[in-house]
Design a protein around this motif. Structure first.
Motif, short mmCIF file in Angstrom:
data_model
loop_
_atom_site.label_atom_id
_atom_site.label_comp_id
_atom_site.label_asym_id
_atom_site.label_seq_id
_atom_site.Cartn_x
_atom_site.Cartn_y
_atom_site.Cartn_z
N UNK A 25 75.50 104.55 74.15
CA UNK A 25 75.28 103.50 73.14
C UNK A 25 76.57 102.74 72.85
N UNK A 26 77.73 103.39 72.98
CA UNK A 26 79.01 102.68 72.82
C UNK A 26 79.16 101.60 73.90
N UNK A 27 78.84 101.99 75.13
CA UNK A 27 78.98 101.05 76.25
C UNK A 27 77.96 99.91 76.09
N UNK A 28 76.75 100.22 75.60
CA UNK A 28 75.76 99.16 75.36
C UNK A 28 76.32 98.13 74.39
N UNK A 29 77.03 98.61 73.36
CA UNK A 29 77.62 97.69 72.39
C UNK A 29 78.68 96.80 73.07
N UNK A 30 79.49 97.43 73.94
CA UNK A 30 80.50 96.65 74.67
C UNK A 30 79.85 95.60 75.56
N UNK A 31 78.78 95.99 76.24
CA UNK A 31 78.09 95.05 77.14
C UNK A 31 77.48 93.91 76.34
N UNK A 32 76.93 94.26 75.17
CA UNK A 32 76.35 93.22 74.32
C UNK A 32 77.44 92.23 73.90
N UNK A 33 78.61 92.73 73.51
CA UNK A 33 79.71 91.85 73.11
C UNK A 33 80.17 90.98 74.28
N UNK A 34 80.25 91.57 75.45
CA UNK A 34 80.64 90.82 76.64
C UNK A 34 79.64 89.69 76.89
N UNK A 35 78.37 90.00 76.74
CA UNK A 35 77.31 89.02 76.97
C UNK A 35 77.45 87.84 76.00
N UNK A 36 77.66 88.14 74.74
CA UNK A 36 77.75 87.05 73.75
C UNK A 36 79.07 86.28 73.94
N UNK A 37 80.18 87.03 74.07
CA UNK A 37 81.48 86.36 74.06
C UNK A 37 81.85 85.77 75.41
N UNK A 38 81.80 86.58 76.46
CA UNK A 38 82.26 86.09 77.77
C UNK A 38 81.20 85.22 78.45
N UNK A 39 80.01 85.77 78.59
CA UNK A 39 78.94 84.98 79.23
C UNK A 39 78.62 83.79 78.33
N UNK A 40 78.62 84.05 77.02
CA UNK A 40 78.29 82.99 76.07
C UNK A 40 79.27 81.83 76.11
N UNK A 41 80.51 82.08 76.55
CA UNK A 41 81.47 80.98 76.59
C UNK A 41 81.03 79.91 77.58
N UNK A 42 80.27 80.27 78.58
CA UNK A 42 79.75 79.27 79.52
C UNK A 42 78.26 79.00 79.31
N UNK A 43 77.51 80.05 78.98
CA UNK A 43 76.05 79.90 78.91
C UNK A 43 75.58 79.61 77.49
N UNK A 44 76.53 79.54 76.55
CA UNK A 44 76.16 79.29 75.16
C UNK A 44 76.01 80.60 74.41
N UNK A 45 76.47 80.62 73.15
CA UNK A 45 76.41 81.86 72.35
C UNK A 45 74.98 82.35 72.21
N UNK A 46 74.04 81.42 72.26
CA UNK A 46 72.63 81.82 72.17
C UNK A 46 71.92 81.67 73.51
N UNK A 47 72.72 81.59 74.58
CA UNK A 47 72.21 81.51 75.95
C UNK A 47 71.39 80.24 76.18
N UNK A 48 71.67 79.22 75.37
CA UNK A 48 70.91 77.97 75.53
C UNK A 48 71.57 77.02 76.52
N UNK A 49 72.67 77.47 77.14
CA UNK A 49 73.32 76.66 78.16
C UNK A 49 74.56 75.98 77.64
#
Ligand code: HEC
Length: 106
Positions: A25-49
């Motif tokens: 569950x710790x790693x899931x939290x890290x992955x979630x943060x990566x998704x919002x912060x790193x992926x979100x920097x290009x794909x949008x914080x809400x994944x809207x692009x």
């Protein structure tokens, strides 16, 4: 404590921390943060692009988790989409792909 009791205790502890896919569950939290912060920097914080395309469930319809995890691991050459295989295991990339297909909860 006997060896058997140790074994029972460590089994109990590991099932408490590790979900079915082996991600803690710790790693899931890290992955979630990566998704919002790193992926979100290009794909949008809400994944809207943004720089990258939207990654919302309705947009990804018809694409499966295998395809998405492969793009995540290997990136897209000739585009800004980087390869994440240095940071993510295949199981983790798949976990992220499944979150995208379900819709990322903020
Ligand atoms: C530097 C910007 C950038 C970052 C950071 C980034 N992406 Fe991308 N991503 C892109 C671009 C641009 C594309 C479109 C590539 C193309 O033109 O084929 C893309 C494509 C994708 C696709 C394929 C979508 C489809 O419909 O085929 C997925 C899935 C994806 N990214 C997931 C992620 C995930 C997950 C992360 C974080 C671990 C991430 N991306 C981080 C820029 C980025």
């Amino acid at each position: 404590m006997t060896r058997l009791a140790w074994l029972a205790l460590s089994l109990m502890l590991s099932t408490a921390l590790v979900a079915g896919d082996g991600i803690t569950s710790d790693r899931e939290q890290e992955l979630h943060n990566l998704l919002i912060q790193d992926c979100g920097s290009c794909h949008g914080l809400q994944m809207k692009g943004g720089l990258g395309p939207a990654l919302l469930p309705q947009v990804l319809q018809g694409k499966n988790a295998d395809y998405l995890s492969s793009v995540i691991l290997h990136g897209r050459s000739g585009s800004a989409m980087p390869a994440w295989k240095g940071l993510l295991s295949p199981v983790e990339a798949r976990w992220i792909a499944e979150r995208l297909l379900q819709g990322v909860k903020q």
